[in-house]
Design an enzyme around this catalytic site. Sequence first.
Site, mmCIF file in Angstrom:
data_model
loop_
_atom_site.group_PDB
_atom_site.id
_atom_site.type_symbol
_atom_site.label_atom_id
_atom_site.label_comp_id
_atom_site.label_asym_id
_atom_site.label_seq_id
_atom_site.Cartn_x
_atom_site.Cartn_y
_atom_site.Cartn_z
ATOM 1 C CG ASP A 55 51.452 24.162 -3.037
ATOM 2 O OD1 ASP A 55 50.831 24.940 -3.791
ATOM 3 O OD2 ASP A 55 51.532 24.322 -1.810
ATOM 4 C CG HIS A 89 53.808 32.919 1.077
ATOM 5 N ND1 HIS A 89 53.280 32.855 2.352
ATOM 6 C CD2 HIS A 89 54.272 31.663 0.798
ATOM 7 C CE1 HIS A 89 53.406 31.614 2.818
ATOM 8 N NE2 HIS A 89 53.997 30.871 1.905
ATOM 9 C CD GLU A 126 51.188 27.664 2.807
ATOM 10 O OE1 GLU A 126 51.193 26.998 1.749
ATOM 11 O OE2 GLU A 126 52.217 28.018 3.415
ATOM 12 C CD GLU A 132 48.852 27.163 -2.002
ATOM 13 O OE1 GLU A 132 48.929 26.614 -3.119
ATOM 14 O OE2 GLU A 132 49.585 26.877 -1.044
ATOM 15 C CG ASP A 174 49.451 23.801 1.220
ATOM 16 O OD1 ASP A 174 49.291 22.679 1.735
ATOM 17 O OD2 ASP A 174 50.571 24.289 0.966
ATOM 18 N NE ARG A 210 52.578 28.222 8.124
ATOM 19 C CZ ARG A 210 52.592 28.172 6.806
ATOM 20 N NH1 ARG A 210 53.485 27.451 6.161
ATOM 21 N NH2 ARG A 210 51.695 28.836 6.114
ATOM 22 C CD GLN A 247 56.388 25.036 6.347
ATOM 23 O OE1 GLN A 247 55.335 25.380 6.878
ATOM 24 N NE2 GLN A 247 56.817 25.558 5.219
ATOM 25 C CE LYS A 270 53.580 23.849 3.389
ATOM 26 N NZ LYS A 270 52.835 25.095 3.210
ATOM 27 C CB THR A 328 45.203 19.918 -0.028
ATOM 28 O OG1 THR A 328 46.546 19.628 0.385
ATOM 29 C CG2 THR A 328 45.201 21.138 -0.929
ATOM 30 C CD GLU A 379 52.716 35.373 4.420
ATOM 31 O OE1 GLU A 379 52.935 36.346 3.703
ATOM 32 O OE2 GLU A 379 52.127 34.346 4.020
HETATM 33 CA CA CA Z 1 51.459 26.028 -0.233
#
Ligand code: CA
Length: 440
Positions: A139, A146, A211, A213, A245, A249, A252, A265, A269, A385
Site C-alpha cells: 500500500d 492525505h 480509505e 484508493e 483500505d 484509527r 493505528q 490495516k 481490504t 479527514e
Molecule cells: Ca491506505
Amino acid sequence: MTTHLNETHDPSLRSWVVSANQPQTDFPVQNLPFAVFRRSGSDEPWRGGVAIGDQILDLAAADAAGVFTGLAGSAVKAGSEATLNALMAMGSQAWQALRLALSRALRDGAKEQTALQTCLVPQAQAEYTVPARIGDYTDFYTSVYHATNIGRLFRPDNPLMPNYKWVPIGYHGRASSVGVSGQAFVRPSGQIMPPGATEPVVGPSRRLDIELELGIFLGTGNPLGEPVGIEEAESHVFGLCLLNDWSARDLQAWEYQPLGPFLAKNFATTISPWIVTLEALAPYRVAFQRPEGDPSPLPYLDSSVNREAGAFDIQLQVGIQTPAMREAGQGDASICLTSYRHAYWTIAQMVTHHTVNGCNLQPGDLFGSGTLSGPTLDQAGALIELTQGGKNPLQLPNGEQRTFLEDGDAIVLRGWCEKPGAARIGFGECRGTILPARKA
Ligand code: CA
C-alpha cells in the site's frame, strides 16, 4: 505503449450486446474489464469473464467454443482459469491482442455474435471472487493532501515528513484479508490507548474508517535483483480496480510508531471485482504535474512519457448507506467526490521505485494507491479527514450523523471516466459492510 489510442477506443463503436450502448453504462465495448465469476449460489468453477453492458462474456465458454485464435486465443484460454494470474503473466502484447479481438467480436455486425451469444451470463446472476492469487500487497501513500491532513492529526507540529516529496512512500500489507465487493467483516478489536489513560485497553475499534484508493494489479513480474526502469514500468501493469483500505484509527494511533501500519490495516481490504486495463484508460491520461516550487523527481523516477501522460483522470466517489437508510429503501449518500489526477506519484513511479532495490514483483501482486484525497475537504477520501479527526460529524441527508463507521454501515466506492470525444467507462462498485465486533 499503452498511451496511444487505437480502434478499440473509437467512441462511435457500438456492441450487439444492446445494454453496452446505454450512455450511462460502466461497461461499453470500449472498456472490456476482467473479473473472476460464477453463477450466484452455484458450485460452478470460478473462471474469468469480461464485462459488456449488463452481461459477462464467459471466457471459459468462449475458449470451449473456439471463437478466438492465435495469441488472443491463448489469452482467452489463460483467462478461463480460476484466477487471472496466467493471463496477467502473458504480458502486454497478449493483453492488447485479446482486447482487439474482444472489441472486434463484440461490435455490431461481428461474425462471432452467434457463437458468443451463448457465452453470456447476466451480471445480475453472477457472484465474484478476488480475481487473482495475490502473492504480495503493497500500500502506497501517493496523495500529498492525505499525507498532510493525516500528518496534521497524528503529528500537529510535523505534518509532512521531509522524505515525502522524494520517495513514493509505502508499506508491505497483508494479502490474505483482501476480499471482493460484497464483503462483510467483523469490526476489528485490538489495543487502544484511551485519551488521558496511562495504560492501553483491548477492545473493539471505535474509530473505524475507510480509505478511498485504487488497486493496481501487476501483470508481468521482474527477476529478483533486476529493477524495472520507468520507461518499461507501465508494461508490467495489468490494470486498475477500486480498493477500500479499511482502517482502525484508534489501533493505528497507538501502534504505528516506529514501524508503521500493522493490525490497524490488515483485518480487511475490499476491492471491486472488475479490473480495468491501462489500455482501456488511455483516453483519460493527463500530464503528471507538481505544484510550483516542489522538487522534480530523481532521474530514475522521471521520463518524458511520465511527465506528459503518466497520470489518469479517474473520477472517484464514496457513498455511505446506514442501516436506517437501508430499512427506508434509500440508496447510499455521497460523502466524497474526487479524481485520481491529484496523486503526487504515478503508477509508473510506484513500479519503478518498488523495484529500484531489486525487489521482485510477481503476476497478481497488488498495489494500493494510498488514500486519494484531493486538494479540498469535500475531496477527502477518509472519514478522519472529512470529520477533522472526529470533531465535525458528517450530516447525512436523512438527518443522521457520522464521525466513524457504525455497525451495519455499508460503504460503496465508485469510479468512472468521462469527457467529450471519448466513451464513458466505469469500474462498477466496491461495496463492504461492517458487522458487530465479536463478543469478548
Ligand atoms: Ca491506505
